[in-house]
Design a protein around this motif. Sequence first.
Motif, PDB file in Angstrom:
ATOM      1  N   UNK A 245       0.858  -1.081   0.054  1.00  0.00           N
ATOM      2  CA  UNK A 245       0.122  -0.091   0.128  1.00  0.00           C
ATOM      3  C   UNK A 245       0.913   1.207   0.093  1.00  0.00           C
ATOM      4  N   UNK A 246       1.801   1.207   0.901  1.00  0.00           N
ATOM      5  CA  UNK A 246       2.769   2.396   0.733  1.00  0.00           C
ATOM      6  C   UNK A 246       3.597   2.525  -0.631  1.00  0.00           C
ATOM      7  N   UNK A 247       3.735   1.484  -1.167  1.00  0.00           N
ATOM      8  CA  UNK A 247       4.563   1.327  -2.391  1.00  0.00           C
ATOM      9  C   UNK A 247       3.514   1.869  -3.314  1.00  0.00           C
ATOM     10  N   UNK A 248       2.379   1.737  -3.348  1.00  0.00           N
ATOM     11  CA  UNK A 248       1.365   2.281  -4.300  1.00  0.00           C
ATOM     12  C   UNK A 248       1.344   4.128  -4.131  1.00  0.00           C
ATOM     13  N   UNK A 249       1.284   4.237  -2.825  1.00  0.00           N
ATOM     14  CA  UNK A 249       1.206   5.758  -2.626  1.00  0.00           C
ATOM     15  C   UNK A 249       2.420   6.378  -3.124  1.00  0.00           C
ATOM     16  N   UNK A 250       3.575   5.961  -3.217  1.00  0.00           N
ATOM     17  CA  UNK A 250       4.612   6.334  -3.510  1.00  0.00           C
ATOM     18  C   UNK A 250       4.654   6.612  -5.164  1.00  0.00           C
ATOM     19  N   UNK A 251       4.164   5.409  -5.717  1.00  0.00           N
ATOM     20  CA  UNK A 251       4.208   5.339  -7.135  1.00  0.00           C
ATOM     21  C   UNK A 251       3.115   6.410  -7.818  1.00  0.00           C
ATOM     22  N   UNK A 252       2.211   6.556  -7.276  1.00  0.00           N
ATOM     23  CA  UNK A 252       0.915   7.645  -7.998  1.00  0.00           C
ATOM     24  C   UNK A 252       1.388   9.009  -7.433  1.00  0.00           C
ATOM     25  N   UNK A 253       2.245   9.309  -6.661  1.00  0.00           N
ATOM     26  CA  UNK A 253       2.622  10.786  -6.195  1.00  0.00           C
ATOM     27  C   UNK A 253       3.223  11.531  -7.666  1.00  0.00           C
ATOM     28  N   UNK A 254       3.968  10.806  -8.581  1.00  0.00           N
ATOM     29  CA  UNK A 254       4.245  11.388  -9.779  1.00  0.00           C
ATOM     30  C   UNK A 254       2.995  11.375 -10.571  1.00  0.00           C
ATOM     31  N   UNK A 255       2.244  10.533 -10.765  1.00  0.00           N
ATOM     32  CA  UNK A 255       0.904  10.499 -11.474  1.00  0.00           C
ATOM     33  C   UNK A 255       0.278  11.889 -11.216  1.00  0.00           C
ATOM     34  N   UNK A 360      -1.180  -1.054 -11.179  1.00  0.00           N
ATOM     35  CA  UNK A 360      -1.595  -1.196  -9.767  1.00  0.00           C
ATOM     36  C   UNK A 360      -2.607  -2.079  -9.171  1.00  0.00           C
ATOM     37  N   UNK A 361      -3.813  -2.142  -9.908  1.00  0.00           N
ATOM     38  CA  UNK A 361      -4.561  -3.212  -9.271  1.00  0.00           C
ATOM     39  C   UNK A 361      -4.021  -4.746  -9.380  1.00  0.00           C
ATOM     40  N   UNK A 362      -3.077  -4.787 -10.123  1.00  0.00           N
ATOM     41  CA  UNK A 362      -2.388  -6.268 -10.091  1.00  0.00           C
ATOM     42  C   UNK A 362      -1.481  -6.478  -8.954  1.00  0.00           C
ATOM     43  N   UNK A 363      -1.102  -5.444  -8.064  1.00  0.00           N
ATOM     44  CA  UNK A 363      -0.348  -5.398  -6.966  1.00  0.00           C
ATOM     45  C   UNK A 363      -1.057  -6.119  -5.757  1.00  0.00           C
ATOM     46  N   UNK A 364      -2.574  -6.379  -5.759  1.00  0.00           N
ATOM     47  CA  UNK A 364      -3.025  -6.857  -4.505  1.00  0.00           C
ATOM     48  C   UNK A 364      -3.912  -7.782  -4.701  1.00  0.00           C
ATOM     49  N   UNK A 365      -4.249  -8.761  -4.086  1.00  0.00           N
ATOM     50  CA  UNK A 365      -5.259  -9.917  -4.229  1.00  0.00           C
ATOM     51  C   UNK A 365      -6.494  -9.390  -4.147  1.00  0.00           C
ATOM     52  N   UNK A 366      -7.391 -10.314  -4.902  1.00  0.00           N
ATOM     53  CA  UNK A 366      -8.726  -9.805  -5.296  1.00  0.00           C
ATOM     54  C   UNK A 366      -9.727  -9.463  -3.809  1.00  0.00           C
ATOM     55  N   UNK A 367      -9.421  -9.917  -2.826  1.00  0.00           N
ATOM     56  CA  UNK A 367     -10.160  -9.919  -1.442  1.00  0.00           C
ATOM     57  C   UNK A 367     -10.124  -8.449  -1.051  1.00  0.00           C
ATOM     58  N   UNK A 368      -8.897  -7.658  -1.321  1.00  0.00           N
ATOM     59  CA  UNK A 368      -8.531  -6.339  -0.790  1.00  0.00           C
ATOM     60  C   UNK A 368      -8.171  -5.245  -1.764  1.00  0.00           C
ATOM     61  N   UNK A 369      -8.358  -5.642  -3.267  1.00  0.00           N
ATOM     62  CA  UNK A 369      -8.018  -4.959  -4.358  1.00  0.00           C
ATOM     63  C   UNK A 369      -8.646  -3.562  -4.461  1.00  0.00           C
TER      64      UNK A 369
END
Length: 451
Positions: A245-255, A360-369
């Motif tokens: 989750x923290x990795x996702x937050x970091x990736x989308x900063x530039x976006x 980004x959706x592919x980083x997480x399993x279905x139950x919490x995606x």
Amino acid sequence: MAAVDRQDPEPNRSAVRRAIAAAAIGNCTEWFDFGVYAYVATMVGAAFFPAGDPAIQTLSAFGVFAVSFLLRPLGSLFFGPLGDRIGRQRVLAVTIFLMAGATFVIGCLPTYAQIGVAAPILFLIARMTQGFATGGEYGGAATFIAEYSPDRRRGFLGSWLEFGTLAGFALGASIPTVLTLTLGEDAMNAWGWRIPFLIAGPLGAIGLYLRKRLEDTPAFREISDERKIVHSPLRSLVRHHWRMLLMLVGIVIVLNVGNYVLLTYMETYLAEVLSLPRTVALMSMVVVMLAMMGIVLPVGALSDRIGRKPLLASACLSYIVLAVPAFLLIQQGTWAFTIAGLALLALCQVQLLGTIPSALPALFPTPVRYGAFSIGYNISTALFGGTAPFIIQALVTGTGNEMWPAYYLMAAAVISLGPVLLSPETAGRPLLKEKPAKGVSPVKPIKPTPP
């Protein structure tokens, strides 16, 4: 770490096309609202706040706009886990109804001159509703497309979501301009500003119709049938997936910084900082957005062939290298140089737009995606994206240095580059699935909504 399952059979093409259209139109509606609001903020301020200093009225209008950003993380905390519990389709039907409905209501509200202090209060409630619903929109729409898409085409199909972003903002910026030229400034200030907000009504109705006619995603129906839906997706996310989750937050900063600098702040920068005619500034932005619409789909398809990480890393490096040259070109003040500078920025941003919805959706399993994407994305948006225009304008005004937008973009790219390089490559791979974490009880299967 969850194991990766074998590749699933592909859903039929008609269902995939309808899923993409239903998801993309919500993003189009969201960014249509941004485009409209940015252009008619002065008129909105005059309508809903006491007469007096026009600058105070405009500031008040933008202040209400900023408040809506504070509601986005709250909306993501509500709608994201809910989408993991009751289904993507049901929640996305609610978010588009609330988003479009709130925008439509603004076009119907009486003015301060008509009902006094109740006008700004109602206006604030409408904007807060819109912001709250938006918190569950983008993450859910990206999840919806990702879970409907065949593995080998997820990048191309996911890029249609950002095609909707660009189309919505281009419409939101263009329609007020056309109305101003057609009706004249007096009529536009008196009542014409309402028309773009009212257009959100039928736009949202189309999206709601499309979403209500779809079944939920194959991935969600599978975990529902197999009793793998968890009682508390948010708790499971925080306990077992917080690093990603923290990795996702970091990736989308530039976006997010790129989106809000290029798509919302740039017109103000061109018109107010560089003193270009506002029509020139607006038309320059529309030309660039139309060009990005033509490129974003091939970029998504390219990510299916070469991978998501190379394009995300390339986008970060491009901003680090090209941001300063781009703004040096823009500052030359001519239309040709402005377009050239904007094109460099668009080249950086379109690599993100074409890749993020599938990566980004592919980083997480279905139950919490759904919850993971929505929460991470909207926290980043509220902290870094929505604040970017204000911070950059304050830095430009305070220092007199017109290069601050370039420096800000470069800093965002440097921060995001690390998480991008650390993230796993997901192109061509099945989405992650996992059983409920130890100690987390499953819930009963949910009957899918019929088409």
